[in-house]
Write a protein that holds these residues in place. Structure first.
Motif, PDB file in Angstrom:
ATOM      1  N   HIS A 154      82.030  65.981  20.163  1.00  0.00           N
ATOM      2  CA  HIS A 154      80.666  65.574  20.496  1.00  0.00           C
ATOM      3  C   HIS A 154      80.388  65.821  21.975  1.00  0.00           C
ATOM      4  O   HIS A 154      81.310  66.053  22.741  1.00  0.00           O
ATOM      5  CB  HIS A 154      80.474  64.074  20.208  1.00  0.00           C
ATOM      6  CG  HIS A 154      80.707  63.706  18.796  1.00  0.00           C
ATOM      7  ND1 HIS A 154      80.736  62.408  18.355  1.00  0.00           N
ATOM      8  CD2 HIS A 154      80.951  64.477  17.702  1.00  0.00           C
ATOM      9  CE1 HIS A 154      80.973  62.389  17.050  1.00  0.00           C
ATOM     10  NE2 HIS A 154      81.106  63.632  16.632  1.00  0.00           N
ATOM     11  N   ASP A 193      76.754  67.114  11.554  1.00  0.00           N
ATOM     12  CA  ASP A 193      77.867  66.858  12.483  1.00  0.00           C
ATOM     13  C   ASP A 193      79.132  67.631  12.098  1.00  0.00           C
ATOM     14  O   ASP A 193      79.825  68.172  12.963  1.00  0.00           O
ATOM     15  CB  ASP A 193      78.141  65.356  12.475  1.00  0.00           C
ATOM     16  CG  ASP A 193      79.374  64.969  13.259  1.00  0.00           C
ATOM     17  OD1 ASP A 193      79.370  65.186  14.485  1.00  0.00           O
ATOM     18  OD2 ASP A 193      80.331  64.447  12.654  1.00  0.00           O
ATOM     19  N   SER A 242      80.507  58.678  16.165  1.00  0.00           N
ATOM     20  CA  SER A 242      79.464  58.263  15.213  1.00  0.00           C
ATOM     21  C   SER A 242      79.475  56.758  14.960  1.00  0.00           C
ATOM     22  O   SER A 242      78.440  56.181  14.647  1.00  0.00           O
ATOM     23  CB  SER A 242      79.638  58.995  13.879  1.00  0.00           C
ATOM     24  OG  SER A 242      79.258  60.333  14.013  1.00  0.00           O
ATOM     25  N   HIS A 259      81.242  70.249  14.301  1.00  0.00           N
ATOM     26  CA  HIS A 259      82.681  70.181  14.609  1.00  0.00           C
ATOM     27  C   HIS A 259      83.363  71.506  14.284  1.00  0.00           C
ATOM     28  O   HIS A 259      84.286  71.919  14.979  1.00  0.00           O
ATOM     29  CB  HIS A 259      83.353  69.063  13.804  1.00  0.00           C
ATOM     30  CG  HIS A 259      83.132  67.701  14.374  1.00  0.00           C
ATOM     31  ND1 HIS A 259      83.753  67.256  15.512  1.00  0.00           N
ATOM     32  CD2 HIS A 259      82.350  66.673  13.949  1.00  0.00           C
ATOM     33  CE1 HIS A 259      83.369  66.007  15.777  1.00  0.00           C
ATOM     34  NE2 HIS A 259      82.508  65.636  14.845  1.00  0.00           N
ATOM     35  N   HIS A 277      74.254  61.411  18.143  1.00  0.00           N
ATOM     36  CA  HIS A 277      74.811  62.170  19.274  1.00  0.00           C
ATOM     37  C   HIS A 277      74.639  63.647  18.966  1.00  0.00           C
ATOM     38  O   HIS A 277      74.222  64.013  17.860  1.00  0.00           O
ATOM     39  CB  HIS A 277      76.308  61.862  19.459  1.00  0.00           C
ATOM     40  CG  HIS A 277      77.081  62.067  18.192  1.00  0.00           C
ATOM     41  ND1 HIS A 277      77.394  63.322  17.710  1.00  0.00           N
ATOM     42  CD2 HIS A 277      77.531  61.187  17.265  1.00  0.00           C
ATOM     43  CE1 HIS A 277      78.027  63.192  16.563  1.00  0.00           C
ATOM     44  NE2 HIS A 277      78.117  61.906  16.250  1.00  0.00           N
ATOM     45  N   ASP A 313      73.211  63.135  11.692  1.00  0.00           N
ATOM     46  CA  ASP A 313      74.468  62.972  12.432  1.00  0.00           C
ATOM     47  C   ASP A 313      74.778  64.249  13.212  1.00  0.00           C
ATOM     48  O   ASP A 313      74.858  65.323  12.624  1.00  0.00           O
ATOM     49  CB  ASP A 313      75.613  62.646  11.466  1.00  0.00           C
ATOM     50  CG  ASP A 313      76.785  62.002  12.191  1.00  0.00           C
ATOM     51  OD1 ASP A 313      77.248  62.572  13.193  1.00  0.00           O
ATOM     52  OD2 ASP A 313      77.246  60.931  11.744  1.00  0.00           O
ATOM     53  N   THR A 330      76.640  67.366  18.587  1.00  0.00           N
ATOM     54  CA  THR A 330      77.992  67.841  18.282  1.00  0.00           C
ATOM     55  C   THR A 330      78.149  69.319  18.626  1.00  0.00           C
ATOM     56  O   THR A 330      77.301  70.138  18.255  1.00  0.00           O
ATOM     57  CB  THR A 330      78.306  67.649  16.784  1.00  0.00           C
ATOM     58  OG1 THR A 330      78.085  66.278  16.436  1.00  0.00           O
ATOM     59  CG2 THR A 330      79.763  67.995  16.473  1.00  0.00           C
TER      60      THR A 330
HETATM   61 ZN   LIG Z   1      81.295  63.889  14.611  1.00  0.00          ZN
END
Ligand SMILES: [Zn+2]
Length: 436
Positions: free
Chosen positions: A396, A257, A79, A261, A300, A31, A302
């Motif tokens: 993202h 992920d 996500s 962030h 994706h 992620d 991030t």
């Molecule tokens: Zn995220």
């Protein structure tokens, strides 16, 4: 005229050539794992005394790149939409859990696999009902409906059985609730259950459920357990390998992920390492079971991570390797300390960085802020500045993501593709399952 007719007739006589489908699919999703995370991990692993930078498992298995844009008024996916595309082959809006823009459920590859007699497994380092795993097992208009999604893991049945035969990860608080106890529901269906990582051996067969923490599993950088995801992956493969009709196993490196962030590079590298160890386990399984396809990708990117910043031609991995905990954990520890000197000393112990007077003042002010994100933000900013790590966002980005494939039909995933194409191919393979 005649020749056209003849060639048409000939074509119709040719046997339909089915693509030989792999019996087992291991689908690993990092992620937030954009391409710069893969590069960062390679340099993070590199030892300064070696002259050549060695390939990582990601480099060895790389086959292509995928676009990730959702069916929404933006190019940047979340996500939920990302996982919906990866689980169903259909794009949707941000927040969607395998429903389309009209909120109509879209069949997932695991639902199809179950219908055709395959065995399904989910392993995640987040809560197991978080967006990515949820998109394989459930349908919801919003990823925020965490209780509804957990309910659906038990209630959505195919031939009387839940879609997943194996679920391992965090999130027990969503399954043992005041209004409903889903763990009892699973037990009544014959699922073995544990809530303790150290008692994973008590799971001896399928179906099974292991919810190893109330919320997410601990961040790799803070965890006492080394290679947790690899251990869980190994366990899942042991349990699934007996499946007569093959299996579909989704493994998510969920917290790459979350580090992104937070703009926390040390956190991200530890999660990448955890994910890489799990990939090694999966790769060894493919070597021993060539009828298996291993696919690795991300939903994706991030954070807009970049290796080098502020015009300086350096990326200082030695700074990152000295960091002993996530920015969140460091902030939590420092907030408990009263004395400025203690804070400064502990900061240095945990990060390897020493603060000058002005920096210490910035840190103390940030830690006092009611918004805990301010303290965290200041800590990771010091680490980013010292290591020359760049970030463009706390969210993202629309950067393409790497695709890695290994084992049976791996060559089908070469070059540039859309994220939906990955799922469509996997669904095509699952459709060829012979009834057992
Ligand atoms: Zn995220």
């Amino acid at each position: 005229m005649r020749s056209v007719f003849l060639s048409l007739a000939l074509t119709s006589l040719l046997p339909v050539i089915a693509i030989a489908a792999p019996k087992n699919i291991i689908y690993m999703i990092g992620d937030g794992m954009g391409p710069s995370y893969v590069a960062a991990y390679r340099y993070y692993q590199h030892q300064p005394d070696q002259t050549k930078v060695a390939n990582t498992v990601f480099d060895d298995l790389l086959t292509g790149m995928a676009s990730t844009y959702p069916d929404d008024d933006t190019l940047v996916t979340d996500s939920a939409a990302g996982a919906t595309a990866l689980a169903t082959g259909v794009k949707s809006y941000n927040g969607a859990i395998s429903v389309n823009r009209q909120h109509i459920p879209i069949g997932t590859m695991m639902q199809l696999a179950k219908r055709l007699g395959k065995t399904n497994g989910i392993v995640a380092s987040s809560q197991v009902n978080h967006a990515t795993p949820a998109s394989f097992l459930a349908h919801s208009n919003s990823r925020r409906n965490m209780n509804d999604i957990a309910d659906m893991y038990l209630d959505y049945r195919i031939d009387g059985k839940p879609v997943a035969d194996l679920i391992i990860g965090g999130g027990s608080k969503y399954f043992a609730r005041q209004d409903r106890n889903l763990i009892e529901g699973f037990s009544a269906l014959g699922y073995q259950y544990t809530d303790n990582f150290l008692q994973l051996d008590s799971i001896t067969r399928l179906p099974a459920l292991a919810l190893l923490s109330e919320d997410a599993l601990p961040a790799a950088l803070n965890s006492e357990v080394v290679n947790m995801l690899a251990t869980l992956t190994d366990k899942a493969l042991q349990l699934l390998s007996g499946a007569d009709n093959g299996f579909v196993l989704m493994i998510e490196g969920s917290q790459i992920d979350w580090c992104g962030h937070d703009n926390d590079i040390a956190c991200a590298m530890a999660e990448m390492h955890d994910f890489a160890q799990a990939i090694q386990v999966a790769r060894a399984y493919v070597d021993a079971n060539p009828d298996t396809l291993l696919i690795i990708t991300a939903d994706h990117e991030t954070g807009g991570l970049s290796l080098g910043a502020n015009g300086v031609y350096q990326w200082r991995t030695e700074v990152i390797r000295k960091v002993k905990a996530t920015g969140r954990a460091i902030a939590q520890q420092l907030r408990k300390l009263e004395n400025q000197q203690d804070i400064s000393k502990r900061f240095t112990e945990l990060t390897g960085l020493s603060l000058n007077k002005a920096q210490l003042h910035l840190l103390l002010t940030a830690l006092k802020n009611e918004d805990e994100k301010i303290g965290l933000g200041q800590i990771v900013q010091f680490i980013s500045e010292a290591s020359l790590t760049g970030w463009t966002s706390g969210g993202h980005t629309a950067a393409d993501v790497p695709v890695m494939a290994y084992g049976k039909n791996a060559s089908e995933f070469n070059g540039f593709m859309d994220n939906t194409a990955i799922a469509k191919k996997l669904i095509q393979y699952i459709q060829q399952t012979q009834p057992h």
